[in-house]
Every structure is written in C-alpha cells, then in structure tokens.
Design a protein around this motif. Sequence first.
Motif, PDB file in Angstrom:
ATOM      1  N   VAL A 293       0.811  -1.244  -0.252  1.00  0.00           N
ATOM      2  CA  VAL A 293      -0.231  -0.010   0.085  1.00  0.00           C
ATOM      3  C   VAL A 293       0.806   1.373  -0.026  1.00  0.00           C
ATOM      4  CG1 VAL A 293      -1.623   1.256   1.202  1.00  0.00           C
ATOM      5  CG2 VAL A 293      -1.957  -1.160   1.084  1.00  0.00           C
ATOM      6  N   LEU A 294       1.995   1.312   0.851  1.00  0.00           N
ATOM      7  CA  LEU A 294       2.795   2.237   0.789  1.00  0.00           C
ATOM      8  C   LEU A 294       3.441   2.579  -0.541  1.00  0.00           C
ATOM      9  CD1 LEU A 294       4.516   1.944   4.407  1.00  0.00           C
ATOM     10  CD2 LEU A 294       2.926   3.942   3.539  1.00  0.00           C
ATOM     11  N   LEU A 295       3.602   1.509  -1.262  1.00  0.00           N
ATOM     12  CA  LEU A 295       4.304   1.680  -2.503  1.00  0.00           C
ATOM     13  C   LEU A 295       3.335   2.083  -3.781  1.00  0.00           C
ATOM     14  CD1 LEU A 295       6.727  -1.592  -2.668  1.00  0.00           C
ATOM     15  CD2 LEU A 295       7.376   0.669  -2.432  1.00  0.00           C
ATOM     16  N   CYS A 296       2.308   1.730  -3.326  1.00  0.00           N
ATOM     17  CA  CYS A 296       1.466   2.229  -4.674  1.00  0.00           C
ATOM     18  C   CYS A 296       0.912   3.656  -4.244  1.00  0.00           C
ATOM     19  CB  CYS A 296      -0.161   1.256  -4.472  1.00  0.00           C
ATOM     20  SG  CYS A 296      -1.121   1.622  -3.495  1.00  0.00           S
ATOM     21  N   ARG A 297       1.081   4.104  -3.085  1.00  0.00           N
ATOM     22  CA  ARG A 297       0.765   5.498  -2.598  1.00  0.00           C
ATOM     23  C   ARG A 297       1.802   6.385  -2.598  1.00  0.00           C
ATOM     24  NH1 ARG A 297      -3.609   6.951   0.802  1.00  0.00           N
ATOM     25  NH2 ARG A 297      -2.088   7.762   2.214  1.00  0.00           N
ATOM     26  N   LEU A 298       3.000   5.982  -3.321  1.00  0.00           N
ATOM     27  CA  LEU A 298       4.343   6.480  -3.171  1.00  0.00           C
ATOM     28  C   LEU A 298       4.218   8.031  -3.658  1.00  0.00           C
ATOM     29  CD1 LEU A 298       7.245   6.138  -2.365  1.00  0.00           C
ATOM     30  CD2 LEU A 298       7.730   5.394  -4.563  1.00  0.00           C
ATOM     31  N   GLU A 299       3.676   8.228  -4.733  1.00  0.00           N
ATOM     32  CA  GLU A 299       3.645   9.614  -5.252  1.00  0.00           C
ATOM     33  C   GLU A 299       2.847  10.471  -4.351  1.00  0.00           C
ATOM     34  OE1 GLU A 299       2.145  12.357  -9.184  1.00  0.00           O
ATOM     35  OE2 GLU A 299       2.199   9.956  -9.483  1.00  0.00           O
ATOM     36  N   GLU A 300       1.616   9.926  -3.730  1.00  0.00           N
ATOM     37  CA  GLU A 300       0.852  10.656  -2.948  1.00  0.00           C
ATOM     38  C   GLU A 300       1.610  10.984  -1.577  1.00  0.00           C
ATOM     39  OE1 GLU A 300      -3.573  10.337  -0.668  1.00  0.00           O
ATOM     40  OE2 GLU A 300      -2.987   8.878  -2.099  1.00  0.00           O
ATOM     41  N   GLU A 301       2.396  10.003  -1.052  1.00  0.00           N
ATOM     42  CA  GLU A 301       2.966  10.324   0.122  1.00  0.00           C
ATOM     43  C   GLU A 301       3.950  11.418  -0.045  1.00  0.00           C
ATOM     44  OE1 GLU A 301       2.389   9.082   3.253  1.00  0.00           O
ATOM     45  OE2 GLU A 301       0.679   8.435   2.552  1.00  0.00           O
ATOM     46  N   TYR A 302       4.582  11.454  -1.369  1.00  0.00           N
ATOM     47  CA  TYR A 302       5.555  12.347  -1.643  1.00  0.00           C
ATOM     48  C   TYR A 302       5.168  14.048  -1.677  1.00  0.00           C
ATOM     49  CZ  TYR A 302       8.699  15.183  -4.600  1.00  0.00           C
ATOM     50  OH  TYR A 302       9.611  16.296  -5.027  1.00  0.00           O
TER      51      TYR A 302
ATOM     52  N   TRP B 237       3.314  18.940   0.999  1.00  0.00           N
ATOM     53  CA  TRP B 237       2.220  20.014   1.287  1.00  0.00           C
ATOM     54  C   TRP B 237       1.359  19.958   2.551  1.00  0.00           C
ATOM     55  CZ3 TRP B 237       3.207  23.808  -1.923  1.00  0.00           C
ATOM     56  CH2 TRP B 237       3.785  23.578  -3.422  1.00  0.00           C
ATOM     57  N   GLY B 238       1.765  18.777   3.276  1.00  0.00           N
ATOM     58  CA  GLY B 238       0.958  18.662   4.444  1.00  0.00           C
ATOM     59  C   GLY B 238      -0.172  17.673   4.330  1.00  0.00           C
ATOM     60  N   ARG B 239      -0.758  17.310   5.304  1.00  0.00           N
ATOM     61  CA  ARG B 239      -1.800  16.170   5.184  1.00  0.00           C
ATOM     62  C   ARG B 239      -2.779  16.362   6.244  1.00  0.00           C
ATOM     63  NH1 ARG B 239      -0.027  10.706   5.795  1.00  0.00           N
ATOM     64  NH2 ARG B 239       2.030  11.317   4.963  1.00  0.00           N
ATOM     65  N   VAL B 240      -4.240  16.094   5.857  1.00  0.00           N
ATOM     66  CA  VAL B 240      -5.373  16.254   6.646  1.00  0.00           C
ATOM     67  C   VAL B 240      -4.950  15.109   7.935  1.00  0.00           C
ATOM     68  CG1 VAL B 240      -7.915  16.019   6.966  1.00  0.00           C
ATOM     69  CG2 VAL B 240      -6.793  16.613   4.928  1.00  0.00           C
ATOM     70  N   PRO B 241      -5.018  15.653   9.101  1.00  0.00           N
ATOM     71  CA  PRO B 241      -4.649  14.963  10.316  1.00  0.00           C
ATOM     72  C   PRO B 241      -5.163  13.516  10.388  1.00  0.00           C
ATOM     73  CG  PRO B 241      -5.396  17.128  10.969  1.00  0.00           C
ATOM     74  CD  PRO B 241      -5.833  16.852   9.514  1.00  0.00           C
ATOM     75  N   TRP B 242      -6.493  12.944   9.770  1.00  0.00           N
ATOM     76  CA  TRP B 242      -6.802  11.550   9.948  1.00  0.00           C
ATOM     77  C   TRP B 242      -7.195  11.011   8.557  1.00  0.00           C
ATOM     78  CZ3 TRP B 242     -11.502  10.732   8.073  1.00  0.00           C
ATOM     79  CH2 TRP B 242     -12.337  11.861   7.961  1.00  0.00           C
ATOM     80  N   ALA B 243      -7.461  11.932   7.434  1.00  0.00           N
ATOM     81  CA  ALA B 243      -8.191  11.406   6.325  1.00  0.00           C
ATOM     82  C   ALA B 243      -7.234  10.325   5.520  1.00  0.00           C
ATOM     83  CB  ALA B 243      -8.608  12.421   5.572  1.00  0.00           C
ATOM     84  N   HIS B 244      -5.856  10.856   5.591  1.00  0.00           N
ATOM     85  CA  HIS B 244      -4.902  10.039   4.782  1.00  0.00           C
ATOM     86  C   HIS B 244      -4.467   8.517   5.098  1.00  0.00           C
ATOM     87  CE1 HIS B 244      -4.271  14.189   2.782  1.00  0.00           C
ATOM     88  NE2 HIS B 244      -4.576  13.425   2.104  1.00  0.00           N
ATOM     89  N   GLU B 245      -4.665   8.853   6.485  1.00  0.00           N
ATOM     90  CA  GLU B 245      -4.490   7.435   7.307  1.00  0.00           C
ATOM     91  C   GLU B 245      -5.365   6.505   7.290  1.00  0.00           C
ATOM     92  OE1 GLU B 245      -3.607  10.606   8.492  1.00  0.00           O
ATOM     93  OE2 GLU B 245      -1.309  10.345   8.873  1.00  0.00           O
ATOM     94  N   LEU B 246      -6.630   7.118   7.059  1.00  0.00           N
ATOM     95  CA  LEU B 246      -7.902   6.271   7.194  1.00  0.00           C
ATOM     96  C   LEU B 246      -7.881   5.588   5.812  1.00  0.00           C
ATOM     97  CD1 LEU B 246     -10.366   5.488   8.280  1.00  0.00           C
ATOM     98  CD2 LEU B 246     -11.555   7.516   7.425  1.00  0.00           C
ATOM     99  N   ASN B 247      -7.726   6.263   4.584  1.00  0.00           N
ATOM    100  CA  ASN B 247      -7.567   5.809   3.395  1.00  0.00           C
ATOM    101  C   ASN B 247      -6.467   4.505   3.226  1.00  0.00           C
ATOM    102  OD1 ASN B 247      -6.155   6.105   0.376  1.00  0.00           O
ATOM    103  ND2 ASN B 247      -8.361   6.137   0.477  1.00  0.00           N
ATOM    104  N   GLN B 248      -5.437   4.803   3.889  1.00  0.00           N
ATOM    105  CA  GLN B 248      -4.211   3.995   3.782  1.00  0.00           C
ATOM    106  C   GLN B 248      -4.542   2.669   4.487  1.00  0.00           C
ATOM    107  OE1 GLN B 248      -0.143   5.276   4.609  1.00  0.00           O
ATOM    108  NE2 GLN B 248       0.159   3.329   5.683  1.00  0.00           N
ATOM    109  N   ALA B 249      -5.184   2.664   5.690  1.00  0.00           N
ATOM    110  CA  ALA B 249      -5.866   1.860   6.460  1.00  0.00           C
ATOM    111  C   ALA B 249      -6.832   0.877   5.712  1.00  0.00           C
ATOM    112  CB  ALA B 249      -6.345   2.319   7.938  1.00  0.00           C
TER     113      ALA B 249
END
Length: 275
Positions: free
Chosen positions: A217-226, A231-243
């Motif tokens: 999952v981290l590899l498929c989201r590599l560009e998004e994580e970059y 630019w920063g992240r929404v406190p919970w939304a991105h972690e929720l999507n990853q989960a």
Amino acid sequence: MQAFTTKSFSSLIRARLTEFFPRQHYVTRKRFYRNTGIVQSDSKWEVTLDHRRLKTPNGRVLSVSSEPLARAVAAEWDAQVEHITQPTMHLTALCNTAIDNPGKLTSHDIASYLLDFLPTDTLLFHSQEEEELRALQAEKWTPVLEWFQKRFNVTQETSKDLALPPVATETRAVLARYFLSFDFTALNAINFGVEALKSPILMIACVERHLEPKEAVLLCRLEEEYQLSRWGRVPWAHELNQAELTARVAAALLVVAGAGESHAARAKSTPPETA
C-alpha cells in the motif's frame, strides 16, 4: 456437523474496525443475531449466525474451502456491534462474489482482465517532471520490478512518457498460466487486490509473500505520500485511506490463502517456462 466459535479472533477484528473506520458513515442495518460460528459440511466450511447458515445475496449457502477462511468470515460478522456495516466486510463480499458470480465471469475472463491491466501498472510509470520524485520511485519501485522479472524470468519495460509500456507475448503467456493456476475464488480475490493497489505486480508480490500488505500500500501510494510530505496532510483522512487499502489487500490475501489449499498442492516452485 461440528460447530466452532470465533470470539477471540472477532474481538481483534472489532477493535481494528473501530480504529480504522471511526468517521465513516454508511447505510447499515441493526445486528439481528447474537452468536456466530462455523460448521463443517462434507469438504466445505459454512458460517452460522445463531446456528443458521449464512447465505449470499442470491440465497446460496456461503461455504468456503478452508476452516481458517470460514473462521475469518465468522469473525467479521461477530465484529459488528450494534449495526452491520457491510461496506467494510471485505471477506464476506469476496466470498459472496465468488459464489454468486453476478457478472457470470470465468477464470479466463479475470486472467485476461489482469493481463490487460499490466501495462497500466503504477510501478511502470515514473515521474517525468519531478526529479526528486523520480529518484524516490527508482529507489522504492525498482527492487520490486527486479524481483518480478527474476521471479517470472521476463523483462518488463517501464513507460518513457505517457504511452503504455509494451508487454511481451512471452510475459503474457507466463502470467496467464500463473493466474489460471488459482481457482476462481482466489483469482477473484487477486483481482480485488489488484484494483485496490492499481498494480498487478504489487499484488503478485503480496501473494508470493515478497511484500506485506502494508508495504504494498505504501508503494502504490508513493507519489501521494511524496506530495503529502511537501504540502502537508489532513490529520486523519490520509491515514484512514491507507488503512482501508491495507484492509482490502489483506482480505484479498486471506481469501487467496484460504481458497488456495488445493492450489498449494499443485503450485509451482518456479513459473512454467514459455513455449
């Protein structure tokens, strides 16, 4: 028939559901049963709700080929508290789809779809605009691509621009035999994982136990994580999507493992050579 309970596993599932989906709101229905369990019937395993057989949307008995998979599905139902949140019940959905087969698909249909998916694999498209991102992709993705090529004795190009990279006929032949070595239930689950990851290569790496679901999952989201690191992240939304993505891939792998006991007896230690 011999009955079994699933309380210990379901308590873990319930805790994870609460952690992963605290803010999700779905159309639900109230829990209408008190206890879950599994029973063995001939060579199959069935899930029970208050000793009644769980059925698919088309009214067929939900039966699977292995006890661990039946326990996991039963635990998924036992993990529901006041309401049944079916959109998060990936194991049940995968089993229902394999049994009812609403699309009237065959294993060859799914294998063909996965082969056509390969040229669009996330790992084959490196950034052409951001040098830092391209370097990160090369660092993280290249080892997986090298493993894939070595595992199947193939050569796979990456995209040089927005054009789809070519996939050799030999590569398609090898992967077609690989996919078709799984039964329909497992292949349907593999397809589910591929669509979650947007990558047949990453899903195959998970099936072959080269990667853990969280790593894939981290590899498929590599560009998004970059981009999030810049630019920063929404406190919970991105972690929720990853989960959620991790849960989907893990569910698919559990079904593959559970449905694949007969496959394991005839699985190849190495892929078949091309003709």
